[in-house]
Design an enzyme around this catalytic site. Sequence first.
Site, PDB file in Angstrom:
ATOM      1  N   TRP A 465      55.640  -5.026  41.169  1.00  0.00           N
ATOM      2  CA  TRP A 465      55.409  -3.752  40.469  1.00  0.00           C
ATOM      3  C   TRP A 465      55.860  -3.834  39.021  1.00  0.00           C
ATOM      4  CZ3 TRP A 465      59.000   0.894  39.886  1.00  0.00           C
ATOM      5  CH2 TRP A 465      60.329   0.494  39.756  1.00  0.00           C
ATOM      6  N   ASP A 466      56.536  -4.945  38.662  1.00  0.00           N
ATOM      7  CA  ASP A 466      57.016  -5.121  37.290  1.00  0.00           C
ATOM      8  C   ASP A 466      55.883  -4.979  36.269  1.00  0.00           C
ATOM      9  OD1 ASP A 466      58.708  -6.323  39.257  1.00  0.00           O
ATOM     10  OD2 ASP A 466      59.910  -7.191  37.656  1.00  0.00           O
ATOM     11  N   GLU A 604      66.492  -1.413  46.058  1.00  0.00           N
ATOM     12  CA  GLU A 604      66.369  -2.370  47.168  1.00  0.00           C
ATOM     13  C   GLU A 604      67.605  -2.432  48.062  1.00  0.00           C
ATOM     14  OE1 GLU A 604      65.102  -6.096  45.385  1.00  0.00           O
ATOM     15  OE2 GLU A 604      63.037  -5.381  45.567  1.00  0.00           O
ATOM     16  N   GLN A 726      69.239   0.142  41.477  1.00  0.00           N
ATOM     17  CA  GLN A 726      68.539   0.496  40.235  1.00  0.00           C
ATOM     18  C   GLN A 726      68.015   1.915  40.327  1.00  0.00           C
ATOM     19  OE1 GLN A 726      65.847  -2.602  41.936  1.00  0.00           O
ATOM     20  NE2 GLN A 726      64.466  -1.856  40.346  1.00  0.00           N
TER      21      GLN A 726
END
Length: 908
Positions: A465-466, A604, A726
């Site tokens: 998805w970066d 995550e 994150q």
Amino acid sequence: MRTFSVRVLDDAFEISYVPNGKTNFTKTITIVCDPDVPIGENLEKIREKLAGIDFDAAIIENPLDYDFSDTVIGVNHQRIDMGLALSNMLNIPVVSHETADREGLETAVENKRTYNEWHLDYYGEYAAKRNYGQEAMLTIGNGYFGLRGAYLAANADQDNYPGLYVAGLYNQLTTDIAGRDVINEDLVNLPNAQYLSFSLDQQEPFTIKHENISDIYRSLDLHTGVLTTTMLVSLPTGHLLKICEQRVADMHQWHRFVLHYEVTPMNFEGPITIFSRIDGSVVNANVDRYKAFKSRHFDITETTINGQDATLGGQTKASKVNFVIGTRLTSQELTADSPANESVTDDILEQSFTFKAQTGTTYVIEKTIAINTSLETDGNLNDAVTSELAQTSFNDVVTANQRFWERVWHDSDIQIDGDLTAQKLTRVNIYHLFVSASPNSNPHLDASVGARGLHGEAYRGHVFWDELFVLPFYTLHTPDLTKQLLLYRYHRLAAAKKNAQLEGYEGAMYPWQSAQYGDEQSQFVHFNPDSGKFDPDNSRLQRHVSLAVAYNIWLYFHSTNDLDFLKTYGLEMLFEIAHFWSSKAVKNEATGRFDIKNVMGPDEFHENYPNADEPGLTNNAYTNIMVSWLFTTLMDLKKQVDQKTWTALTKKTGLTSTDFTRFDEIAHQLSLDINKDGIIGQFEGYFKLPTLDFEKYRKKYGNISRIDRLLKAEDKSPDSYQVAKQADALMAYYNLSFNTIDNILKQLDYQLPKGALTRNIEYYLARTTHGSTLSRIVYSVLSLITGNMDQSFAFFNTALRSDYYDIQGGTTAEGIHLGVMGAVLLLEMRNYGGVTEFDDVLSITPHLPERWHRLAFREQFKGINYSFSFTHAEMTITADKEATVKVFGNTQHLKAQQPLTIKNTEAS
Ligand code: BGC
């Protein structure tokens, strides 16, 4: 100009400056250097002594004499480029006394500032992960290939890793791990064709060994993409040589790169032998954690050496991609009368030739390397390689490249005055974005940008998805490139549909980790270096990757009005993605709302509910908000295309009017868990989890950014705590405007109390360890939205330095973090420049960081080229066509090519 000067003594620095308010008095401080601490720590004492005083530059009175840098010093028998170190530390140019005398102080400082802004330099020889990291940062490439900045004489070992990768060239291998077949798909490390070395007196070729290198300086010129390494070699036999290696990736003829290699004997004359190799014995070995897995990805199918030329052909073991790598050597010393010796042993092709060298004379060898693969080349690969090798030289390529880089820096540069480090690292990021993908090569490739670029083997070169953090920068500068990268996703739409089907869903479910085929490449277990065990890995449940694909499609269309793309590719992907989410949403009769279950958000650390039998979580806030946005956006896009196309696409994708009605229902009825203080729960049940005592863990372990691994090693699970790797719950605020999210919340019948976003940020920051480089940059944006510039700038600065300082302590060794690099650039434009592209016209509300004097960049939006320049007093906007923008919320009309200047006092 305010300066201080440094005189270096044997074991001390003598610092002199004129104190504030004085004119004819110079203060001198002596800082004794402790020989037992790293030299950087001694330099830190300078910062401490000068804290609070503003200087524009520093002058080194007595540096050592080198041609690669005028600021190398020796103290306590150690050497350091004090200019580089002080520049990084104090954010000012550093010049030598001699240069200042020669050029005049003002000019010398300005020249050095410009040099620093356009070069990424490293002085000294580093080992292990440190050197691996520098190789990643010094990678050259052109979207087709990436070549790590390893020394030419280096072979893969614990200190050096000369990796070479071609975009989209993957292979799968199966390894038996504890009786289980584990399949991994890797971006293949291709044969090391850059190898060049020398020997004296028929000794073995010179290898990179600490004791043989007295000095080494590496410099990547961001203007031209040329990497230069200057090495002073001192052999145990007493021979001294200067070696200068340069390399450049051809940005136009993107199958090739050229090496320029110079050898100068400094204190002897006699025979020198040059060795050139294509080393086909390489494996994928950049990442320690993967050592247990098979790593030999290709078979060699042919080898030829013929005079100056050598070729190695190979085929990947499972994906059956054919490749040919060819090299051509040229040198005045390599003549028909003294041809090269040739040998092929153990998959290594070697050419060598000897010449008689004179003291002080420089001998030049050039090597052109071309790679063609069956992925992008039709017809005979050998012929293709031969034609790529025909007539070129290092200088020709550098000259030809000029056009490419001039264009990049004209269209895509971001200029920052007043912050040397931000300026340099911003350009480093832009450079790496164009190494990872490029407008010339990508139209011919079937590839997208990997999370770690073409710079290393972490995450096996997979696409994540970066893209969400990287593609917008391309969209706003080289939109055609975004289109090419989105086609990578389009070409894997069938695979994404199959992924959905395999899990019992409709539509298209893009894989969390994507490689050649678009099937799911995430592993089921993940190695934990802190426990030495394999832990279960559910990261594939990050279904939000499909929302990132959708977001990039929308942003591309919205920014370009490329209706053709939308009709031919974009809408079909959006329909299929929407269909997937619709099939994933389940009506909860108890709440009357829709739930989305068994997913993971970007954080995550949370893979399951503690002790649950089922994997994943319910109602991840980010996912649900973005799904609602997707369905709403789809309805908006309906107005943009003709009825015929819309109907044809609904037919093609098997959607019916019932589906669209359901999309609309879901868009209005998805469930979020918002508490009474207006905190958006990361997922349902989040608030019931206990918090974790960060201080206790910090005391115990120091760095707790990967608290997940630490907890697991203690036989605990991060699933059980309110702890995040994150940004997650608030990610939607990063992607879209505050108003868009506000409207989505309203349409979902939720309302946040006033000031809730600030409280949400504080709440989640207190629970986040920033275990991903993608975390701080998001919080930097969020902090700015809520007006906390200080916090925003602090996060920005750490994110900016993610790879330069390898802030995760070793991960840059395995490739750059392209996501954060792209996100840093976007933040500079979208947030500090304040140019947002979410509405139909650009909206401009700058927030220039205090220390930046000026920020300037260009951007393309809806076919108009804009240029922006911001200072603390005013902004100037120019458009190449007539345009309308909003500045501080007021509509402004721009005439073609006529700059409009607006004072910041008009902000109210
Ligand atoms: C992050 C993900 C990211 C991946 C690849 C992980 O550490 O948590 O968000 O997609 O790295 O960069």
